[in-house]
Structures are given as structure tokens and as C-alpha cells.
Write a protein that holds these residues in place. Structure first.
Motif, PDB file in Angstrom:
ATOM      1  N   ALA A   1       2.797  15.112  24.856  1.00 34.28           N
ATOM      2  CA  ALA A   1       3.679  14.001  24.494  1.00 34.28           C
ATOM      3  C   ALA A   1       2.902  12.736  24.132  1.00 34.28           C
ATOM      4  O   ALA A   1       3.400  11.898  23.370  1.00 34.28           O
ATOM      5  N   GLU A   2       1.688  12.606  24.648  1.00 31.47           N
ATOM      6  CA  GLU A   2       0.863  11.426  24.354  1.00 31.47           C
ATOM      7  C   GLU A   2       0.194  11.505  22.980  1.00 31.47           C
ATOM      8  O   GLU A   2      -0.470  10.551  22.571  1.00 31.47           O
ATOM      9  N   HIS A   3       0.366  12.605  22.285  1.00 32.97           N
ATOM     10  CA  HIS A   3      -0.254  12.791  20.975  1.00 32.97           C
ATOM     11  C   HIS A   3       0.821  12.898  19.903  1.00 32.97           C
ATOM     12  O   HIS A   3       1.945  13.314  20.173  1.00 32.97           O
ATOM     13  N   SER A   4       0.443  12.546  18.687  1.00 31.64           N
ATOM     14  CA  SER A   4       1.421  12.509  17.596  1.00 31.64           C
ATOM     15  C   SER A   4       1.567  13.847  16.886  1.00 31.64           C
ATOM     16  O   SER A   4       2.249  13.926  15.876  1.00 31.64           O
ATOM     17  N   GLY A   5       0.953  14.877  17.389  1.00 37.32           N
ATOM     18  CA  GLY A   5       1.076  16.193  16.776  1.00 37.32           C
ATOM     19  C   GLY A   5      -0.195  16.996  16.964  1.00 37.32           C
ATOM     20  O   GLY A   5      -1.157  16.558  17.602  1.00 37.32           O
TER      21      GLY A   5
END
Length: 167
Positions: free
Chosen positions: A80-84
Motif C-alpha cells: 500500500a505504501e507503493h504506487s504500483g
């Protein structure tokens, strides 16, 4: 320490993770993890080992326990802390570089410090004893990263090739 093998293992893993047809879901073998969960697991585990190495360098006597890197809540939090996927891959790449850079600078004496270690795999105890710091790091290159590379490759969605003369 010589991290040539570890850097090569990460290069192969990152190539596998970047394949355009890596599946978002499916069975990764041991845990049913998807590609993002495998990458999150690596981020968690690598950060733990880097922290242990820095702790040893600082003169403390840290322990290593891989359970947090297996926890699905923690993996979901990391994802969730990353954009993909691309962002996860970039973070794994940069963190692997940091870990290798730390290991490259370890003296033989530091690399031989015994670290009390607890390793689980598939809810089974694999190891519960002190391991030299170098053994934790070398274990990534010898086993851990290649296993997850294979899992990423196994997640690839089979794309059928067109048969000439058939629609």
C-alpha cells in the motif's frame, strides 16, 4: 564480503519481476503470494538483514527473525505504501543495493559474528540457532533470492502463440 553473487541474483530477480506478463494473482508455490507480495516480502526481509548488519557494525548483538517478513498484514502495508509494481521493483532494487553496499564493507571479523536467528518457511521451523552474519547474507544469494525469482517466473501468465493458419 564479496556480494557479486548476491548482486547477480537480484539482477535476475528484478528482470523476472519486470516481465510484462507477470501475473497479479496466483499461486507462487509456497504461500500463494502474488508478485507484489513476493516483492514486499523481499523488502521486509532485506531491511531486517541490513538492520542486523548495521547493528553488528555498531557493536550491538541483534537477532534475526524472519516472521515479520512473512506476515500478510505487513506485506499488505508495504504494498500500500507503493504506487504500483514498478515502484515496488524500484524499491527492491535500491534496497538490494544498500544491503550489498553494507555487506561489501563488512570486515571478516564482523561478517563472522554469530547472530541468533529464527527462520520459518511455510509455517515450519527451518532454523533456530546462531548463524554468522555472512551466512545470513550469503543465504540470500544461494537460496532465498533464486527461490523467489523462480516463483515470479512461475506466476507468468501463459500467453499462447498463434498457430499459423488458425484464427
Amino acid at each position: 564480503m564479496d556480494t557479486t553473487a548476491l548482486r547477480s541474483a537480484y539482477d535476475r530477480l528484478l528482470d523476472a519481476a519486470a516481465l510484462p506478463d507477470t501475473g497479479d494473482a496466483g499461486d507462487a508455490g509456497d504461500r500463494g503470494w502474488n508478485a507484489d507480495q513476493i516483492l514486499a516480502h523481499l523488502l521486509s526481509l532485506d531491511a531486517s538483514i541490513a538492520a542486523v548488519a548495521l547493528g553488528v557494525v555498531a557493536g550491538s548483538r541483534p537477532t534475526f527473525d524472519n516472521r515479520i517478513s512473512l506476515d500478510t498484514w505487513n506485506l499488505d502495508r508495504i504494498i500500500a505504501e507503493h504506487s504500483g509494481r514498478a515502484d515496488l521493483i524500484d524499491h527492491v532494487r535500491s534496497q538490494a543495493t544498500v544491503l550489498c553496499d553494507i555487506a561489501d564493507r563488512l570486515s571478516g571479523e564482523t561478517a563472522s559474528v554469530l547472530v541468533p536467528s529464527l527462520l520459518l518457511s511455510n509455517d515450519a521451523l527451518v532454523l533456530d540457532q546462531p548463524v554468522p552474519l555472512a551466512g545470513l547474507i550469503d543465504g540470500l544469494a544461494e537460496d532465498h533470492v533464486p527461490v523467489h525469482t523462480r516463483q515470479l517466473l512461475d506466476l507468468r501468465v501463459a500467453v499462447p502463440f498463434p498457430v499459423p493458419g488458425h484464427a
